[in-house]
Design a protein around this motif. Structure first.
Motif, mmCIF file in Angstrom:
data_model
loop_
_atom_site.group_PDB
_atom_site.id
_atom_site.type_symbol
_atom_site.label_atom_id
_atom_site.label_comp_id
_atom_site.label_asym_id
_atom_site.label_seq_id
_atom_site.Cartn_x
_atom_site.Cartn_y
_atom_site.Cartn_z
ATOM 1 N N GLY A 211 0.820 -1.205 0.000
ATOM 2 C CA GLY A 211 0.000 0.000 0.000
ATOM 3 C C GLY A 211 0.849 1.248 0.000
ATOM 4 N N ASP A 212 0.172 2.384 -0.202
ATOM 5 C CA ASP A 212 0.889 3.652 -0.331
ATOM 6 C C ASP A 212 0.438 4.637 0.733
ATOM 7 O OD1 ASP A 212 2.201 2.868 -2.701
ATOM 8 O OD2 ASP A 212 0.325 3.221 -3.792
ATOM 9 N N ILE A 213 1.396 5.398 1.207
ATOM 10 C CA ILE A 213 1.089 6.536 2.069
ATOM 11 C C ILE A 213 1.568 7.766 1.324
ATOM 12 C CG2 ILE A 213 1.532 7.649 4.275
ATOM 13 C CD1 ILE A 213 2.066 4.855 5.417
ATOM 14 N N VAL A 214 0.659 8.715 1.105
ATOM 15 C CA VAL A 214 0.989 9.878 0.289
ATOM 16 C C VAL A 214 0.736 11.142 1.098
ATOM 17 C CG1 VAL A 214 0.456 11.106 -1.836
ATOM 18 C CG2 VAL A 214 0.378 8.611 -1.795
ATOM 19 N N PHE A 215 1.768 11.950 1.263
ATOM 20 C CA PHE A 215 1.643 13.251 1.931
ATOM 21 C C PHE A 215 1.767 14.330 0.866
ATOM 22 C CE2 PHE A 215 3.573 11.914 6.326
ATOM 23 C CZ PHE A 215 2.499 11.074 6.525
ATOM 24 N N GLU A 216 0.791 15.202 0.765
ATOM 25 C CA GLU A 216 0.841 16.315 -0.198
ATOM 26 C C GLU A 216 1.204 15.830 -1.595
ATOM 27 O OE1 GLU A 216 -0.168 19.195 0.563
ATOM 28 O OE2 GLU A 216 0.387 19.735 2.600
ATOM 29 N N GLY A 217 0.612 14.696 -2.018
ATOM 30 C CA GLY A 217 0.858 14.202 -3.366
ATOM 31 C C GLY A 217 2.170 13.472 -3.546
ATOM 32 N N LYS A 218 2.940 13.323 -2.458
ATOM 33 C CA LYS A 218 4.245 12.660 -2.580
ATOM 34 C C LYS A 218 4.235 11.370 -1.770
ATOM 35 C CE LYS A 218 8.940 13.660 -1.536
ATOM 36 N NZ LYS A 218 9.282 13.887 -0.164
ATOM 37 N N ARG A 219 4.623 10.276 -2.428
ATOM 38 C CA ARG A 219 4.661 8.993 -1.734
ATOM 39 C C ARG A 219 5.796 8.995 -0.710
ATOM 40 N NH1 ARG A 219 4.438 2.827 -2.587
ATOM 41 N NH2 ARG A 219 6.601 2.514 -2.040
ATOM 42 N N VAL A 220 5.483 8.648 0.538
ATOM 43 C CA VAL A 220 6.502 8.752 1.588
ATOM 44 C C VAL A 220 6.859 7.400 2.197
ATOM 45 C CG1 VAL A 220 5.897 11.121 2.190
ATOM 46 C CG2 VAL A 220 4.757 9.232 3.364
ATOM 47 N N ASN A 221 6.384 6.313 1.582
ATOM 48 C CA ASN A 221 6.642 4.982 2.155
ATOM 49 C C ASN A 221 8.089 4.768 2.577
ATOM 50 O OD1 ASN A 221 4.026 4.586 1.234
ATOM 51 N ND2 ASN A 221 4.403 2.416 0.951
ATOM 52 N N GLU A 222 9.012 5.239 1.722
ATOM 53 C CA GLU A 222 10.421 4.941 1.985
ATOM 54 C C GLU A 222 11.093 6.016 2.842
ATOM 55 O OE1 GLU A 222 9.221 3.746 -1.168
ATOM 56 O OE2 GLU A 222 9.310 1.878 -0.008
ATOM 57 N N LEU A 223 10.343 7.079 3.141
ATOM 58 C CA LEU A 223 10.926 8.169 3.925
ATOM 59 C C LEU A 223 11.012 7.755 5.405
ATOM 60 C CD1 LEU A 223 11.627 10.717 2.390
ATOM 61 C CD2 LEU A 223 9.604 11.808 3.345
ATOM 62 N N PRO A 224 12.183 7.924 6.044
ATOM 63 C CA PRO A 224 12.260 7.580 7.468
ATOM 64 C C PRO A 224 11.491 8.604 8.306
ATOM 65 C CG PRO A 224 14.300 8.596 6.760
ATOM 66 C CD PRO A 224 13.464 8.435 5.526
#
Lengths: 354, 265
Positions: free
Chosen positions: A57-70
């Motif tokens: 699944g995807d988590i998107v903040f402000e249109g940007k996918r953040v899955n890989e962001l720590p």
């Protein structure tokens, strides 16, 4: 921050904690994740924070996918259930932590920390250690610490669980005011429906890892879309065969259908108290319980045991007493569908027009 | 019953702990101050004390570093499977269960001059067994669980939440370790260091097997005491033992103090 979550899944070994959860959160909204303990709410929150990574699944903040962001890079503030304050640091150092990490200038840090300490009403406590504070004060320190680096999203895990009932009430309204004033998008987890209803702009009901319903508290109360939501929000009794109740004879057209009736859908009292006596039926009071601001009455109607409230202003009922019962509506559900049925006899059969 | 047990406990305590200490003390002073100085000032005594000192320093540094790291991994690392953690966790205690002599023997069998590995190192001009490296490895083997076992429970008790909170506030692992984790575990680490130092100085069996006990080369203070006793040089043995005992008692007092500090933060 605008948030979008698509088909989020999380498994811990064999345990499927979060199943296909999708939702949107608008900027500035205050969302309550409500559901029974162990239902996956905290897992969702931790995935949003980046403390747990989704199985899919995807988590998107402000249109940007953040899955890989720590978590360090997501621009979030997180308030833990037990606050997780740094116990060897003073209140000041706790709040300053996020700013010191960013290597801001000393004076700027000082100004920002003092501003937050003032905002959270902790002035005079800045040199205390967490173990010298009360539960409510610790919660405020955790809140101030999370807000210090100016996050775009505030996540709160059971923020009031560890506080005693009286102060919890105060803190709830304080937190709601504070979040409204700051305009920060916030998501909090709770298992307490009163808390969710009182604090949140919108509630998401989570059960067994699934998102059951999302909507305003009033929406969810009025139009529960699943049986779970109907039984979780508010109090209720399940009636196996609703067609036996007066006014619901039509229910026989749907076999294998059960009904859920809330206490506030039911009125009990002497026959003279009702406007349309023909819609009422006889029942017997089984127990009464004093609830502080009203009576909770258990009343037997045929083979069904119904629960309702009765105002303290009215005559006191006694166990064993014969009373009239009016069921205004019932929430019907079966395997595939659910809907609300009004009492068919409630319309006055002989209206008098003056 | 109580009247019997209390004196009995004192008697056991005196016979087992205090009497040997007094004996060491009087033994070292049998020929007065001069005898003590003479015994300690022998070249082999000075060399042996120096070896013990070196081994203690090196082993304590390595053990502290890797002990803390292993404790962190065993408690915190998610990428380590649960079974893997259990396995590692039980292997950590192996040196407690195995006799130090057998530990030393394993090192000789693995790295001795007649083995593949040992021959390889020897060809490279690096002698392991019957030399300093082997003695360090043997002492490391014996002391390894001490630090891990001190730090792990502290880490488990404080939980991961403070560290997670630090990460949501923008701190990466290094910063988090020094500003959040370290202040909580430091007294546990100091306690572990004290135990490691005490064990290093007292280690006999494993070192004896690995070192070969070569005078002025691979002899440590404890193995020299052993040799002096064998040679009926009782005053020398007692003098060296007194030095070791004095340092150990000092360390144990330090440990008591550290233990008290561990409870406050």
């Amino acid at each position: 921050m605008q948030i979008e979550v698509r088909n989020l899944n999380k498994s811990f070994g064999d345990f499927h904690a979060v199943r296909n959860v999708s939702f949107n959160v608008e900027k500035g909204h205050l969302i309550g994740l409500l559901g029974p303990s162990g239902g996956g709410k905290t897992s969702i929150l931790r995935m949003l924070a980046g403390l747990e990574s989704p199985s899919s699944g995807d988590i998107v903040f402000e249109g940007k996918r953040v899955n890989e962001l720590p978590p360090q890079e997501r621009g979030i503030g997180f308030v833990f259930q037990n606050y997780a304050l740094f116990k060897h640091m003073t209140v000041f150092d706790n709040v300053a932590f996020g700013l010191k990490v960013k290597k801001q200038a000393k004076e700027r840090i000082r100004a920002r920390v003092m501003e937050l300490i003032e905002l959270t009403g902790l002035k005079g406590f800045e040199h205390r250690y967490p173990h010298q504070l009360s539960g409510g004060q610790r919660q405020r320190v955790a809140f101030a610490r999370a807000l210090a680096p100016e996050p775009q999203l505030l996540l709160l895990d059971e923020p009031f669980a560890a506080i005693d009932a009286k102060i919890r009430q105060e803190l709830r309204s304080w937190l709601k005011d504070m979040i409204e004033r700051l305009g920060i998008t916030s998501i909090f987890v709770t298992h307490d429906q009163d808390e969710a209803i009182e604090v949140a702009d919108e509630i998401m009901i989570i059960s067994k890892g699934r998102l059951e319903q999302k909507g305003t508290p009033w929406d969810i109360y009025k139009n529960p879309q699943t049986q779970f939501v109907a039984s979780f929000i508010g109090e209720s009794t399940i009636v196996e065969d609703v067609s036996k109740l007066k006014g619901f004879a039509n229910a026989t057209s749907w076999p294998d259908t059960k009904a859920l009736i809330r206490p506030e859908y039911i009125e009990v009292g002497r026959l003279s108290e009702f406007r349309i006596p023909s819609a009422t039926e006889r029942g017997r009071v089984k127990h009464i319980h004093f609830r502080g601001s009203e009576w909770l009455v258990e009343v037997e109607v045929g083979s069904n045991l119904l629960i309702t409230y009765r105002s303290l202003e009215k005559d006191i009922l006694h166990p064993g007493e014969e009373v009239s019962v009016l069921v205004h509506r019932a929430y019907l559900f079966n395997e595939s569908d659910s809907w609300i049925m009004e009492n068919a006899l409630k319309e006055d059969p002989m209206p008098i027009h003056i | 019953m109580k009247k019997l047990w209390i004196p009995l406990t004192y008697v056991v305590f005196l016979v087992l702990l205090i009497a040997p200490l007094i004996k060491i003390f009087t033994g070292a002073w049998a020929n007065g101050w001069g005898g003590f100085i003479e015994a300690v000032a022998r070249p082999q005594s000075l060399h042996a004390l120096w070896m013990t000192f070196l081994i203690t320093i090196i082993v304590t540094v390595i053990n502290t570093l890797f002990g803390v790291m292993l404790a962190l991994y065993l408690v915190r690392a998610d990428w380590l499977g649960r079974r893997m953690k259990q396995l590692l966790n039980s292997v950590v205690d192996l040196p407690f269960a195995v006799s130090p002599v057998i530990g030393g023997l394993m090192i000789v069998l693995l790295l001795g001059p007649n083995t593949v590995l040992g021959a390889f190192f020897e060809d490279a001009g690096f002698k392991v067994v019957y030399a300093m490296p082997g003695m360090i490895i043997a002492t490391l083997f014996v002391t390894f669980p001490l630090m891990v076992r001190e730090v792990m429970p502290v880490l488990q008790e404080i939980g991961a939440q403070q560290e997670e909170a630090a990460s949501t506030l923008g701190a990466y692992s290094w910063y988090t370790f020094w500003h959040v984790t370290w202040p909580s575990i430091r007294w546990g680490v100091i306690y572990g260091i004290v135990l490691t130092v005490a064990r290093c100085m007292g280690e006999f069996g494993a070192v004896l097997v690995v070192s070969g006990n070569i005078i002025n080369k691979t002899q440590t203070a404890t193995t020299l005491v052993y040799q002096d006793v064998e040679n009926f040089n009782v005053i020398a043995a007692n003098s060296l033992a007194l030095i070791l005992a004095a340092v150990s008692v000092g360390l144990l007092l330090l440990m008591e103090w550290a233990k008290k500090r561990k409870e406050v933060h």
